[in-house]
Design a protein around this motif. Structure first.
Motif, PDB file in Angstrom:
ATOM      1  N   HIS A   3       0.816  -1.214   0.000  1.00  0.00           N
ATOM      2  CA  HIS A   3       0.000   0.000   0.000  1.00  0.00           C
ATOM      3  C   HIS A   3       0.859   1.278   0.000  1.00  0.00           C
ATOM      4  CE1 HIS A   3       1.150  -0.708   4.114  1.00  0.00           C
ATOM      5  NE2 HIS A   3       1.000   0.561   4.319  1.00  0.00           N
ATOM      6  N   LEU A   4       2.169   1.130   0.179  1.00  0.00           N
ATOM      7  CA  LEU A   4       3.013   2.325   0.206  1.00  0.00           C
ATOM      8  C   LEU A   4       3.114   2.914  -1.192  1.00  0.00           C
ATOM      9  CD1 LEU A   4       5.925   1.138   2.490  1.00  0.00           C
ATOM     10  CD2 LEU A   4       4.041   2.661   3.070  1.00  0.00           C
ATOM     11  N   ASN A   5       2.840   4.183  -1.306  1.00  0.00           N
ATOM     12  CA  ASN A   5       2.978   4.814  -2.613  1.00  0.00           C
ATOM     13  C   ASN A   5       3.541   6.221  -2.432  1.00  0.00           C
ATOM     14  OD1 ASN A   5       0.829   6.570  -1.949  1.00  0.00           O
ATOM     15  ND2 ASN A   5      -0.599   4.940  -2.461  1.00  0.00           N
ATOM     16  N   SER A   6       3.723   6.888  -3.581  1.00  0.00           N
ATOM     17  CA  SER A   6       4.411   8.176  -3.513  1.00  0.00           C
ATOM     18  C   SER A   6       3.577   9.246  -2.810  1.00  0.00           C
ATOM     19  CB  SER A   6       4.781   8.622  -4.920  1.00  0.00           C
ATOM     20  OG  SER A   6       3.639   8.559  -5.745  1.00  0.00           O
ATOM     21  N   LEU A   7       2.306   8.964  -2.582  1.00  0.00           N
ATOM     22  CA  LEU A   7       1.492   9.950  -1.869  1.00  0.00           C
ATOM     23  C   LEU A   7       1.872  10.015  -0.389  1.00  0.00           C
ATOM     24  CD1 LEU A   7      -2.123   9.591  -3.238  1.00  0.00           C
ATOM     25  CD2 LEU A   7      -0.773  11.678  -3.127  1.00  0.00           C
ATOM     26  N   VAL A   8       2.463   8.931   0.121  1.00  0.00           N
ATOM     27  CA  VAL A   8       2.803   8.902   1.553  1.00  0.00           C
ATOM     28  C   VAL A   8       3.762  10.047   1.913  1.00  0.00           C
ATOM     29  CG1 VAL A   8       3.934   7.547   3.357  1.00  0.00           C
ATOM     30  CG2 VAL A   8       2.260   6.478   1.861  1.00  0.00           C
ATOM     31  N   PRO A   9       4.919  10.185   1.216  1.00  0.00           N
ATOM     32  CA  PRO A   9       5.797  11.304   1.576  1.00  0.00           C
ATOM     33  C   PRO A   9       5.149  12.671   1.346  1.00  0.00           C
ATOM     34  CG  PRO A   9       6.724  10.020  -0.245  1.00  0.00           C
ATOM     35  CD  PRO A   9       5.530   9.293   0.232  1.00  0.00           C
ATOM     36  N   TRP A  10       4.408  12.781   0.233  1.00  0.00           N
ATOM     37  CA  TRP A  10       3.802  14.082  -0.043  1.00  0.00           C
ATOM     38  C   TRP A  10       2.810  14.444   1.065  1.00  0.00           C
ATOM     39  CZ3 TRP A  10       4.422  18.491  -2.224  1.00  0.00           C
ATOM     40  CH2 TRP A  10       3.357  19.364  -2.338  1.00  0.00           C
ATOM     41  N   THR A  11       1.971  13.486   1.454  1.00  0.00           N
ATOM     42  CA  THR A  11       0.986  13.783   2.500  1.00  0.00           C
ATOM     43  C   THR A  11       1.701  14.097   3.811  1.00  0.00           C
ATOM     44  OG1 THR A  11      -0.398  12.179   1.403  1.00  0.00           O
ATOM     45  CG2 THR A  11      -1.175  12.961   3.516  1.00  0.00           C
ATOM     46  N   THR A  12       2.753  13.332   4.121  1.00  0.00           N
ATOM     47  CA  THR A  12       3.493  13.609   5.361  1.00  0.00           C
ATOM     48  C   THR A  12       4.002  15.048   5.338  1.00  0.00           C
ATOM     49  OG1 THR A  12       4.301  11.349   5.161  1.00  0.00           O
ATOM     50  CG2 THR A  12       5.302  12.692   6.872  1.00  0.00           C
ATOM     51  N   THR A  19      -2.278  12.464  12.680  1.00  0.00           N
ATOM     52  CA  THR A  19      -2.076  12.039  11.286  1.00  0.00           C
ATOM     53  C   THR A  19      -0.584  11.979  10.973  1.00  0.00           C
ATOM     54  OG1 THR A  19      -4.055  13.281  10.789  1.00  0.00           O
ATOM     55  CG2 THR A  19      -2.799  12.529   8.907  1.00  0.00           C
ATOM     56  N   LEU A  20       0.142  12.998  11.452  1.00  0.00           N
ATOM     57  CA  LEU A  20       1.573  13.036  11.168  1.00  0.00           C
ATOM     58  C   LEU A  20       2.265  11.808  11.750  1.00  0.00           C
ATOM     59  CD1 LEU A  20       3.883  14.703   9.947  1.00  0.00           C
ATOM     60  CD2 LEU A  20       4.224  15.722  12.182  1.00  0.00           C
ATOM     61  N   ARG A  21       1.880  11.448  12.971  1.00  0.00           N
ATOM     62  CA  ARG A  21       2.499  10.281  13.608  1.00  0.00           C
ATOM     63  C   ARG A  21       2.277   9.023  12.756  1.00  0.00           C
ATOM     64  NH1 ARG A  21       0.336   6.826  16.371  1.00  0.00           N
ATOM     65  NH2 ARG A  21      -1.540   8.021  16.721  1.00  0.00           N
ATOM     66  N   GLN A  22       1.032   8.865  12.268  1.00  0.00           N
ATOM     67  CA  GLN A  22       0.762   7.683  11.438  1.00  0.00           C
ATOM     68  C   GLN A  22       1.566   7.718  10.144  1.00  0.00           C
ATOM     69  OE1 GLN A  22      -3.464   7.440  10.791  1.00  0.00           O
ATOM     70  NE2 GLN A  22      -3.851   7.940  12.920  1.00  0.00           N
ATOM     71  N   TYR A  23       1.643   8.907   9.558  1.00  0.00           N
ATOM     72  CA  TYR A  23       2.359   9.002   8.282  1.00  0.00           C
ATOM     73  C   TYR A  23       3.862   8.833   8.442  1.00  0.00           C
ATOM     74  CZ  TYR A  23      -1.372   9.619   5.012  1.00  0.00           C
ATOM     75  OH  TYR A  23      -2.434   9.361   4.208  1.00  0.00           O
ATOM     76  N   ILE A  24       4.388   9.308   9.578  1.00  0.00           N
ATOM     77  CA  ILE A  24       5.835   9.143   9.781  1.00  0.00           C
ATOM     78  C   ILE A  24       6.164   7.653   9.830  1.00  0.00           C
ATOM     79  CG2 ILE A  24       7.679   9.401  11.477  1.00  0.00           C
ATOM     80  CD1 ILE A  24       6.595  12.146  12.076  1.00  0.00           C
ATOM     81  N   SER A  25       5.278   6.908  10.489  1.00  0.00           N
ATOM     82  CA  SER A  25       5.532   5.479  10.583  1.00  0.00           C
ATOM     83  C   SER A  25       5.513   4.826   9.186  1.00  0.00           C
ATOM     84  CB  SER A  25       4.476   4.884  11.515  1.00  0.00           C
ATOM     85  OG  SER A  25       4.267   3.576  11.230  1.00  0.00           O
ATOM     86  N   ARG A  26       4.550   5.261   8.352  1.00  0.00           N
ATOM     87  CA  ARG A  26       4.505   4.711   6.991  1.00  0.00           C
ATOM     88  C   ARG A  26       5.720   5.135   6.180  1.00  0.00           C
ATOM     89  NH1 ARG A  26      -0.954   5.462   3.877  1.00  0.00           N
ATOM     90  NH2 ARG A  26      -2.489   5.221   5.476  1.00  0.00           N
ATOM     91  N   LEU A  27       6.108   6.393   6.389  1.00  0.00           N
ATOM     92  CA  LEU A  27       7.255   6.914   5.654  1.00  0.00           C
ATOM     93  C   LEU A  27       8.518   6.145   6.027  1.00  0.00           C
ATOM     94  CD1 LEU A  27       8.084   9.120   3.676  1.00  0.00           C
ATOM     95  CD2 LEU A  27       8.485  10.621   5.601  1.00  0.00           C
ATOM     96  N   GLN A  28       8.602   5.816   7.311  1.00  0.00           N
ATOM     97  CA  GLN A  28       9.750   5.028   7.778  1.00  0.00           C
ATOM     98  C   GLN A  28       9.799   3.692   7.013  1.00  0.00           C
ATOM     99  OE1 GLN A  28      11.937   5.581  10.974  1.00  0.00           O
ATOM    100  NE2 GLN A  28      12.974   4.405   9.390  1.00  0.00           N
ATOM    101  N   HIS A  29       8.631   3.059   6.860  1.00  0.00           N
ATOM    102  CA  HIS A  29       8.588   1.796   6.108  1.00  0.00           C
ATOM    103  C   HIS A  29       8.994   2.006   4.660  1.00  0.00           C
ATOM    104  CE1 HIS A  29       5.583   0.150   9.236  1.00  0.00           C
ATOM    105  NE2 HIS A  29       6.810  -0.214   9.512  1.00  0.00           N
TER     106      HIS A  29
END
Ligand SMILES: Nc1ncnc2c1ncn2[C@@H]1O[C@H](COP(=O)(O)OP(=O)(O)OP(=O)(O)O)[C@@H](O)[C@H]1O
Length: 704
Positions: free
Chosen positions: A181-190, A384-394
């Motif tokens: 599910h990781l896609n390029s929107l993850v960093p942009w949204t973060t 939201t940021l906390r959740q996205y940081i975790s995804r970004l880390q992945h």
């Protein structure tokens, strides 16, 4: 009617320890869902400094990398966005300041004998209008910049993900399925959430500054404190099923999710699941089965039965059900606290009316409302940021994912090698697919030797391990036990790119790429792909020449191209110009399954143009081919055999078995028997049995 199980009725606890301390598993039945949540046992919140520092350090590290990346990708755009956000954060306070000024001028004007201060009033109105126009221009400019910056950032991370995923081998990609599910929107949204959060914090600071600036008595401070109590209490007591209380998040794990409560959700209600399964039968792919089997009434009847059995059992998402059942007392307190400012200023107005002026109260009131929203926004964005940081880390971790199949260090082919082709040998090989149960071995203690230049045919029942045998020979996987030798050396010792260059495969798993036909064939040998004579010759050998001639765009045709085409408010069955245009866009180039197999086979023939091929593995590539196509394919493959060892996996006896130097017969992951066609028939074993079943189909049945 089915009973609705509630959280308290079925809550069931089991204690266990894990690396992050003592936890317990709480099991809940929420409507149709069964939920397991891992919770920390300690009811008292313990603050672990080292853990907190580490969590913040890791989170900030990820954010730092993101900001550096984005700054590098679109520096000017980033500056414009940041400027506009700062402007946005100060906008409310400036407007509020101007409005307060207006109110004050009117208030003084009304109470003084000199009348209104017309000049001051007009100047303030003009300033306000100019400021509002300026803001709207900046917003317009920033929206345009933001969408361009977004494209750049998305493209950069698409590139990042493409490389990270293409580098993975088959076992690694199976291990990383959860990251699909990781896609390029993850960093942009973060990034945008981070920017938004910073803006909100700045806005809070400016609102607080404004509040303290306009109060002339001590009332302002008390009033302002009362105003911010409601959002603070609400946010700090906020709790849902998956996250800890907000204060814990702020104190301990705000930037990573390692302290979050893990959970497993499964829909367990069989009636609910049956309804969902029956709903899938609506889709087009089942239509011909349903119509030809006259199954419509059956499906409707079964759906209604399941619906009746399901009754009132809740099907709402488990998160929502949990939230609904836990509307906390804190939210009741928060709504009561919300009236404190009103009570306070009515009391002050009654006791000491002279201590307040109306314009100050009105501005404080407005500022307090804005502050409340800002607090909500901040907590929302922080979560939201906390959740996205975790995804970004992945996402960043994908870069570090190493291929499971380790590269060797010896060049292939070795100095001493046969010109006839590769020699291959399995020695006591056992293998289970990653993730499969310990006792389900795909291959078990298999030993077999293939001499250079031999043509070997592997036969056996479904699931007997034929394809696995080939996958190990081509090193798509590594063995669990035993060894695979090529040209006398352990396959793991050779450099992987060298081995890949020496092997050509043709299997039923190969697909057409969403690229042109020329590329689909040419990519068999990328170095020669622009040589159309070679591409055409490969197409001829693979039996795809006629298909290419049939396609409108010839070799330039793209089958299954990636496309984005849609109509909005356009009915396809109308006769308008737009609906015709849409129909035209949606027209696809269709080819049959056998035609696809021919195109894929042509890619393998193209691969033979690379001089380094020493082993050809062919795994049942002809299931959709007509008999003539199949015969032609095998004849053409055999014709290209010089200098190559060939292994064919097949279910069909005949074309190949009579040419085979050796036949290997597999059964339940083991070698059942091997030998030549004649030897195996004479043994009257497994091969004899399978051969006879096929041969019988061709025996003439006497007409009665
Ligand atoms: N990717 C996979 N993951 C887990 N198990 C697998 C995988 N591929 C195959 N298996 C299992 O390994 C065993 C051997 O499979 P394999 O594909 O080698 O059989 P096969 O003889 O080629 O079968 P078929 O004739 O149906 O193609 C089977 O039990 C199968 O279920």
């Amino acid at each position: 009617m089915t009973t609705l199980n509630t959280h308290s009725a079925t809550s069931n606890r089991h204690k266990k320890s894990n690396r992050s301390g003592r936890t317990e598993i709480q099991r809940l039945q929420l409507g149709v869902y069964q939920v397991m949540i891992e919770k920390r046992i300690s009811s008292v919140f313990t603050f672990d400094v080292a853990e907190t520092v580490e969590a913040w350090r890791a989170g900030l590290q990820v954010l730092k990398r993101l900001v550096l990346d984005v700054t590098r990708i679109a520096p000017l755009m980033l500056f414009i966005m940041a400027f506009s956000k700062i402007w946005e954060s100060l906008e409310e306070v400036v407007l509020l300041g101007l409005e307060t000024r207006l109110l004050r001028i009117i208030e003084i004007g009304l109470s003084s004998a000199d009348g209104m201060m017309a000049r001051a009033l007009i100047m303030t109105v003009i300033t306000r209008v100019l400021f509002a126009m300026c803001s709207s221009l900046i917003h317009h400019w920033s929206r345009d910049t933001e969408s361009r910056a977004k494209s750049r950032v998305l493209h950069y991370y698409d590139d990042f993900l493409l490389i990270a995923r293409l580098r993975m081998d088959i076992p690694a990609i199976q291990d990383n399925r959860s990251d699909d599910h990781l896609n390029s929107l993850v960093p942009w949204t973060t990034f945008t959430v981070l920017l938004e959060l910073s803006t909100k914090l700045l806005a809070v600071a400016s609102q607080l500054g404004f509040m303290f600036h306009i109060v002339q008595s001590g009332h302002g401070v008390i009033f302002a404190t009362l105003c911010i109590m409601k959002p603070l209490i609400g946010a700090l007591s906020r709790k849902n099923m998956w996250s800890m209380r907000m204060q814990k998040i702020l104190l301990s794990s705000s930037l990573t999710d390692h302290l979050r409560e893990g959970r497993v959700v499964e829909a367990t209600n069989t009636d609910f699941l049956r309804m969902r399964s029956l709903r899938t039968l609506e889709s087009e792919e089942f239509r011909s089965d349903i119509l030809s089997g006259d199954l419509v009434q059956y499906i409707i009847k079964e759906f209604r039965n399941a619906r009746k059995n399901l009754g009132e059992t809740e099907t709402e998402s488990p998160e929502m059900q949990y939230y609904n059942k836990h509307s906390s007392t804190a939210s009741l307190i928060a709504s009561f606290v919300g009236d404190f400012p009103l009570i306070y200023y009515v009391a002050v107005a009654l006791i000491k009316p002279s201590s307040m002026n109306l314009s100050t109260i009105a501005s404080l009131q407005q500022s307090a409302i804005l502050l409340r929203w800002l607090f909500w926004d901040i907590f929302y964005h922080a979560d939201t940021l906390r959740q996205y940081i975790s995804r970004l880390q992945h996402l960043y971790d994908l870069e570090k994912a190493t291929p499971t199949i380790k590269d060797g260090d010896i060049s292939y082919p070795p100095e001493k090698h046969s010109d006839k082709g590769m020699s291959l040998e399995l020695n006591h090989v056992s293998f289970s697919y990653p993730g499969s149960k310990e006792d389900t071995k795909a291959l078990s203690n298999v030993s077999f030797r293939i001499e250079p230049g031999e043509l070997v045919v592997i036969v056996g029942a479904n699931g007997s391990g034929k394809s696995t045998f080939v996958k190990l020979l081509t090193r798509l996987y590594d063995v669990d036990d035993g060894t695979v030798l090529i040209d006398g050396e352990d396959i793991r010792r050779f450099k992987l790119p060298d081995i890949r260059k020496a092997i050509a495969t043709l299997t039923q798993e190969h697909l057409l790429f969403p690229l042109s036909i020329a590329e689909n064939i040419g990519l068999g040998c990328p170095d020669a792909m622009t040589d159309m004579d070679l591409v055409n010759k490969a197409a001829q050998m693979g039996g795809a020449k006629e298909i290419m001639n049939k396609l409108g765009n010839g070799v330039k045709t793209i089958l299954d191209p990636f496309s984005i085409q849609y109509g909005s408010r356009v009915e396809e069955n109308e006769q308008t110009e737009l609906s015709e245009a849409l129909k035209q866009l949606k027209k696809k180039v269709e080819v049959s399954g056998g035609e696809r197999q021919r195109l894929v086979a042509s890619r393998t023939f193209m691969r033979f143009n690379s001089e380094s091929i020493r082993f050809v593995a062919v795994d049942e590539p002809s299931s959709a081919l007509d008999p003539e196509g199949e015969l032609q394919l095998f004849d053409n493959l055999r014709e290209a055999k010089a200098g190559k060892t060939m292994v064919f996996v097949t279910h069909r006896f005949g074309h190949l078995t009579k040419y085979a130097d050796k036949i290997l017969c597999m059964k339940e992951g083991e070698v059942a028997e091997h030998g030549s066609h004649a030897e195996l028939l004479a043994k009257k074993g497994e091969y004899f049995k399978m051969y006879n079943i096929q041969a019988k189909a061709f025996e003439t049945v006497p007409l009665s």
